[in-house]
Design a protein around this motif. Structure first.
Motif, mmCIF file in Angstrom:
data_model
loop_
_atom_site.group_PDB
_atom_site.id
_atom_site.type_symbol
_atom_site.label_atom_id
_atom_site.label_comp_id
_atom_site.label_asym_id
_atom_site.label_seq_id
_atom_site.Cartn_x
_atom_site.Cartn_y
_atom_site.Cartn_z
ATOM 1 N N SER A 285 -8.060 33.165 -23.568
ATOM 2 C CA SER A 285 -7.412 33.259 -24.879
ATOM 3 C C SER A 285 -5.892 33.214 -24.782
ATOM 4 N N SER A 286 -5.341 33.324 -23.567
ATOM 5 C CA SER A 286 -3.886 33.422 -23.415
ATOM 6 C C SER A 286 -3.159 32.132 -23.802
ATOM 7 N N ILE A 287 -3.872 30.991 -23.840
ATOM 8 C CA ILE A 287 -3.201 29.735 -24.236
ATOM 9 C C ILE A 287 -3.556 29.340 -25.673
ATOM 10 N N SER A 288 -4.152 30.280 -26.412
ATOM 11 C CA SER A 288 -4.465 30.019 -27.824
ATOM 12 C C SER A 288 -3.161 29.731 -28.588
ATOM 13 N N PRO A 289 -3.153 28.795 -29.562
ATOM 14 C CA PRO A 289 -4.288 28.115 -30.191
ATOM 15 C C PRO A 289 -4.765 26.866 -29.450
ATOM 16 N N LEU A 290 -4.193 26.590 -28.269
ATOM 17 C CA LEU A 290 -4.691 25.480 -27.464
ATOM 18 C C LEU A 290 -6.069 25.851 -26.943
ATOM 19 N N ARG A 291 -6.984 24.896 -26.978
ATOM 20 C CA ARG A 291 -8.337 25.170 -26.505
ATOM 21 C C ARG A 291 -8.404 25.034 -24.991
ATOM 22 N N TYR A 292 -9.025 26.027 -24.350
ATOM 23 C CA TYR A 292 -9.242 25.951 -22.916
ATOM 24 C C TYR A 292 -10.436 25.024 -22.691
ATOM 25 N N CYS A 293 -10.201 23.875 -22.064
ATOM 26 C CA CYS A 293 -11.230 22.811 -22.008
ATOM 27 C C CYS A 293 -12.051 22.802 -20.717
ATOM 28 N N CYS A 294 -11.792 23.747 -19.811
ATOM 29 C CA CYS A 294 -12.586 23.814 -18.578
ATOM 30 C C CYS A 294 -13.735 24.804 -18.773
ATOM 31 N N ASP A 295 -14.596 24.876 -17.774
ATOM 32 C CA ASP A 295 -15.686 25.848 -17.824
ATOM 33 C C ASP A 295 -15.139 27.228 -17.456
ATOM 34 N N PHE A 296 -15.737 28.270 -18.006
ATOM 35 C CA PHE A 296 -15.365 29.626 -17.624
ATOM 36 C C PHE A 296 -16.598 30.509 -17.689
ATOM 37 N N ARG A 297 -16.705 31.414 -16.729
ATOM 38 C CA ARG A 297 -17.856 32.310 -16.641
ATOM 39 C C ARG A 297 -17.350 33.745 -16.552
ATOM 40 N N PRO A 298 -17.429 34.496 -17.649
ATOM 41 C CA PRO A 298 -16.921 35.869 -17.642
ATOM 42 C C PRO A 298 -17.578 36.760 -16.590
ATOM 43 N N TYR A 299 -18.846 36.466 -16.286
ATOM 44 C CA TYR A 299 -19.551 37.215 -15.237
ATOM 45 C C TYR A 299 -20.446 36.220 -14.513
ATOM 46 N N PHE A 300 -20.267 36.131 -13.187
ATOM 47 C CA PHE A 300 -20.929 35.099 -12.392
ATOM 48 C C PHE A 300 -21.567 35.778 -11.183
ATOM 49 N N THR A 301 -22.809 35.400 -10.858
ATOM 50 C CA THR A 301 -23.500 36.037 -9.732
ATOM 51 C C THR A 301 -23.983 34.992 -8.730
ATOM 52 N N ILE A 302 -24.378 35.464 -7.559
ATOM 53 C CA ILE A 302 -24.879 34.533 -6.531
ATOM 54 C C ILE A 302 -26.209 33.913 -6.942
ATOM 55 N N HIS A 303 -26.859 34.483 -7.964
ATOM 56 C CA HIS A 303 -28.135 33.936 -8.439
ATOM 57 C C HIS A 303 -27.936 32.857 -9.505
ATOM 58 N N ASP A 304 -26.678 32.650 -9.926
ATOM 59 C CA ASP A 304 -26.410 31.694 -10.991
ATOM 60 C C ASP A 304 -26.845 30.290 -10.573
ATOM 61 N N SER A 305 -27.401 29.536 -11.531
ATOM 62 C CA SER A 305 -27.904 28.186 -11.207
ATOM 63 C C SER A 305 -26.768 27.244 -10.771
ATOM 64 N N GLU A 306 -25.512 27.585 -11.128
ATOM 65 C CA GLU A 306 -24.374 26.746 -10.707
ATOM 66 C C GLU A 306 -23.692 27.287 -9.443
ATOM 67 N N PHE A 307 -24.303 28.273 -8.808
ATOM 68 C CA PHE A 307 -23.647 28.896 -7.652
ATOM 69 C C PHE A 307 -23.323 27.860 -6.568
ATOM 70 N N LYS A 308 -24.317 27.057 -6.204
ATOM 71 C CA LYS A 308 -24.088 26.063 -5.138
ATOM 72 C C LYS A 308 -23.057 25.028 -5.572
ATOM 73 N N GLU A 309 -23.163 24.597 -6.827
ATOM 74 C CA GLU A 309 -22.248 23.575 -7.360
ATOM 75 C C GLU A 309 -20.796 24.072 -7.308
ATOM 76 N N TYR A 310 -20.602 25.354 -7.639
ATOM 77 C CA TYR A 310 -19.238 25.876 -7.762
ATOM 78 C C TYR A 310 -18.671 26.430 -6.449
ATOM 79 N N THR A 311 -19.525 26.630 -5.444
ATOM 80 C CA THR A 311 -19.020 27.221 -4.200
ATOM 81 C C THR A 311 -19.121 26.277 -3.004
#
Length: 576
Positions: A285-311
């Protein structure tokens, strides 16, 4: 003549508003996708105990993600009640329904940062872990989760505070009653103040509109109802306590703002999912009113389906912000360029202790100390006056909401100072209104030239509205390579294209079409009718801001032109 050519084929717009009233749970789905109860099963681990409404279809992948994201990991040691939020990617092929995207009136009227998600769900969690001798493991562990496409973190967490304690006492019948109450709520209409009754409490909220002045205090609708009980007024549905989120990194605000603006890969390592999720959402929200256009995960775990993709280490870290609590991630994210390690807030005298910037090489051990691990050098200088003002506010025991308002105003003005020169340059790329004529294809918007824009900065740059010194040009050059620039430019270009389309439609409505048809062949007149219809269809499909009387005028023109043709052609055109 070829004034009305467009890339879109003729489509029939289905009017769905009448049907919506008959669809079960239609009002509920305006706010929530579903409510889930996640429990701990000795044999299965985390498992979904209940989904309400029962006919909501979550894929197995979505269910698994919700299960793991709804419990703090064992390192957090959360006893009692804990609230946090997460965001997960929807399964491929799920998106359907005519209300999505451009068809969705809500998204057209809502601020960019509050639009409904088309490819992700938010999860708002109320987790309870208390000692219970009747359970084998000795603990009662359960989460109540609200799943929604709306980023209304404050509203939904406030709702959970009302319903979750009751649910843990009374279970499913209580949840069914709550869902039925939500199904009676009015839809979330931007600009309106709504009363939302639930379990004997009336929450009063205002849904922000894109027409609200950024940073202003929107005028509340004068609703003089004598509500009993008196409503619980929520001052905001989405804004976090920024000061609380940033209190240990106040001296690094400039760096964090730049990293968000540039969409850099960023990891927040926090002691709990509450701190993790609030910090990530505050950063976005710190760059509002500009929209943050990347992905963001407020809480992310090693079980997440994107874990391998992101690490994966086989490619550069992706442009995402991840909030994590498991110390295992310290090793995983050693190759990431920016890592914020947070601990519990410690005081230095009466001021919160500020974390230090540290070298990435020091990010190795599981007991890594709090700090910002990065080699990034800011383009702009720190705003020392702001930091001094905030620290003085702490000493004077200024309320957190006032400190947050100061912070929010500063970040808003900083973002606006950065964006205004871009907006000003973009406006110069629009064709002149007098060049839009009914008998020609609308003129093109000039392409964006980075060099041309840079040349405008000397006389019309951020220095007109910001006192901050530094390498603004270097920041713009880096911004042009970021996903946030790409997202901003695509959106603005689409809006400008629609504006040109509107001007062209207005020019056609003001033209004397009947005189034009007098010396034209039947083929040319039929071609005109088809193209006028296509123009109207596009205006409706994309909800172009054209006055209704202009649309009606054009429809009348079309009917008059058709009536001037032989009867057989009239019949064909009326059928189509």
């Amino acid at each position: 003549m070829d004034p009305l050519d467009g890339p879109e084929s003729h489509k029939i717009k289905l009017e769905s508003s009448a049907e919506e009233t008959c669809v079960p749970w239609s009002r509920f789905s305006g706010w929530l996708e579903c409510v889930c109860v996640v429990t701990f099963d000795l044999e299965l681990g985390q498992a979904i105990e209940l989904v309400y409404p029962h006919d909501v279809k979550l894929t197995e992948k979505e269910k698994t993600s919700i299960c793991y994201l709804s419990f703090p990991d064992s390192y957090s040691g959360c006893l009692g009640d804990t609230q946090f939020s997460f965001r997960l990617r929807q399964s491929v092929g799920r998106v359907s329904g005519s209300w999505f995207g451009e068809e969705d009136k809500y998204n057209r009227d809502a601020p960019l940062i509050l639009q409904k998600e088309l490819a992700h769900f938010y999860g708002y969690v109320y987790f309870r872990q208390v000692k219970d001798v009747s359970v084998k493991r000795g603990y009662f562990q359960k989460s109540l989760v609200l799943v929604s496409r709306l980023p209304y973190v404050q509203l939904f967490q406030s709702l959970l505070q009302i319903i979750a304690p009751e649910y843990f006492e009374k279970l499913e019948p209580c949840l069914e009653a709550v869902c039925n109450e939500i199904d009676q709520w009015p839809p979330p209409v931007p600009g309106q103040t709504l009363n939302l009754p639930v379990m004997g409490v009336v929450m009063q909220v205002r849904i922000p509109s894109k027409d609200d002045k950024p940073g202003g205090s929107p005028t509340r609708q004068g609703q003089k109802e004598n509500l009993l009980p008196a409503p619980m007024v929520l001052p905001t549905i989405h804004e976090l306590d920024l000061f609380k989120c940033f209190q240990s990194v106040l001296i690094h605000l400039q760096m964090l703002w730049e990293l968000m603006l540039l969409g850099e890969p960023f990891v927040v390592m926090a002691p709990s999912p509450t701190i993790s999720s609030e910090t990530v959402l505050a950063l976005v929200s710190s760059i509002s009113p500009l929209r943050y256009c990347c992905d963001f995960r407020p809480y992310f775990t090693i079980h997440d389906s994107e874990f391998k993709e992101y690490t994966t280490r086989t490619q550069a870290p992706p442009n995402v912000i991840l909030g994590v609590t498991n110390p295992f991630f310290i090793k995983t994210f050693q190759c990431w360029p920016h890592v914020l390690r947070l601990g519990e807030v410690k005081m230095s005298g009466d001021l919160p202790k500020q974390v230090k910037v540290k070298k990435l090489a020091k990010l190795k051990t599981l007991d890594t100390k709090p700090g910002i691990y990065t080699a990034y050098k800011t383009f702009l200088h720190k705003d020392k006056a702001l930091i001094k003002r905030l620290l003085k506010g702490i000493q004077r025991k200024r309320p957190s909401e006032v400190q947050s308002a100061i912070l929010r105003r500063h970040l808003l003005e900083l973002t606006q100072s950065f964006i205004i020169p871009l907006e000003r340059y973009l406006a110069s790329l629009m064709p002149l209104q007098r060049s839009v004529t009914p008998w020609k294809t609308p003129p093109q918007i000039r392409p964006f030239s980075q060099d041309e824009f840079m040349a405008t900065l000397d006389h019309a740059g951020p220095q007109l509205t910001s006192m901050l010194k530094g390498d603004w040009m270097g920041l713009y050059k880096r911004f042009f390579r970021s996903p946030n620039f790409d997202g901003w430019y695509r959106l603005r270009h689409r809006e400008m294209t629609q504006k040109v389309e509107c001007l062209h439609l207005e020019a056609i409505c003001d033209a004397d079409l009947l005189t034009w048809t007098k010396d034209k062949s039947e083929v040319e007149i039929v071609d005109l009718v088809l193209k006028l219809r296509e123009k109207l269809m596009r205006a409706r499909k994309h909800h172009l801001p054209v006055k209704e009387e202009l649309v009606e005028k054009l429809e009348n023109y079309i009917q008059i032109v058709i009536s001037s043709l032989p009867e057989d052609l009239q019949t064909v055109l009326h059928k189509h």
